[in-house]
Scaffold this active site. Sequence first.
Site, PDB file in Angstrom:
ATOM      1  N   HIS A   7       0.831  -1.212   0.000  1.00 24.42           N
ATOM      2  CA  HIS A   7       0.000   0.000   0.000  1.00 24.42           C
ATOM      3  C   HIS A   7       0.861   1.256   0.000  1.00 24.42           C
ATOM      4  O   HIS A   7       1.643   1.480   0.923  1.00 24.42           O
ATOM      5  CB  HIS A   7      -0.886  -0.030   1.249  1.00 24.42           C
ATOM      6  CG  HIS A   7      -1.874   1.075   1.339  1.00 24.42           C
ATOM      7  ND1 HIS A   7      -1.967   1.904   2.430  1.00 24.42           N
ATOM      8  CD2 HIS A   7      -2.837   1.488   0.472  1.00 24.42           C
ATOM      9  CE1 HIS A   7      -2.940   2.775   2.246  1.00 24.42           C
ATOM     10  NE2 HIS A   7      -3.484   2.549   1.062  1.00 24.42           N
ATOM     11  N   HIS A  50      -0.942  11.098  -1.684  1.00 21.87           N
ATOM     12  CA  HIS A  50      -2.277  10.653  -1.290  1.00 21.87           C
ATOM     13  C   HIS A  50      -3.202  11.813  -0.949  1.00 21.87           C
ATOM     14  O   HIS A  50      -4.284  11.938  -1.504  1.00 21.87           O
ATOM     15  CB  HIS A  50      -2.186   9.707  -0.090  1.00 21.87           C
ATOM     16  CG  HIS A  50      -3.523   9.297   0.444  1.00 21.87           C
ATOM     17  ND1 HIS A  50      -4.192  10.021   1.412  1.00 21.87           N
ATOM     18  CD2 HIS A  50      -4.337   8.266   0.118  1.00 21.87           C
ATOM     19  CE1 HIS A  50      -5.356   9.444   1.657  1.00 21.87           C
ATOM     20  NE2 HIS A  50      -5.466   8.376   0.891  1.00 21.87           N
TER      21      HIS A  50
END
Length: 239
Positions: A7, A50
């Site tokens: 991730h 992100h």
Amino acid sequence: MNICMAHRGWSGKAPENTMAAIRLALAEPAIGGMEIDVQLSRDGVPVLIHDFTLDRTTSGSGLVMDHTLEELRQLDAGIWFDEKFAGERIPTLEEALQAVKGRCTLNIELKATSDMYPGIAEKVLELLERYEMKDEVYITSFDHDLIRQVRQLDAQVVTGLIVLGRPVLMLEQLEAAGANILSMGYPYLTRELACEALEKGYKVIAWTIDEPRDMQIVMSWHPEVQVCTNHPDRMLELV
């Protein structure tokens, strides 16, 4: 065998969405996939980050979209995680593609709506075309319209919907968006839904699972459920 997906790169060991995290994940052959987050700089370059703001993971502040690539490249994207990563920069998607090509599946999350970043789908697809990587990536997003747009632009690319929650008619939504993947927050994913989706030909990604006990449960449902984790080492110990 359940695929282990790192991730934001190996973000348990290095600052997320940096080349350091990507290189760490690539150095472990048992990691079969890697997820990264993509937005656009003010001058339209796909970059890895992100949050919509710079404050949490860089030395900068304000919106990503308000900064040019040159301005973004001047920020430190590593020291917040650990001093030894001082000097890490926000990478471009192009740099990530160059590193990952031929080594693992890359799950590119478009952190956007089609209105927020006009042209993001075209820009990402253009890079995939240039590096001949269309068959090595997934393109995923929370935005159904954006995924539908990707599908209309290029039917060859594997696409997925990201879901946090448990909506009704989930598989029908995948079909309506032309998606190939259900990428669901694991607390909402059930064995029944995962197996039904897999039986109907969809790929299934469960995210973000960091506790070994939870990994074991999800992996027991079906060998083709892909596990997205910040800590690939914990999953690989189980395997």
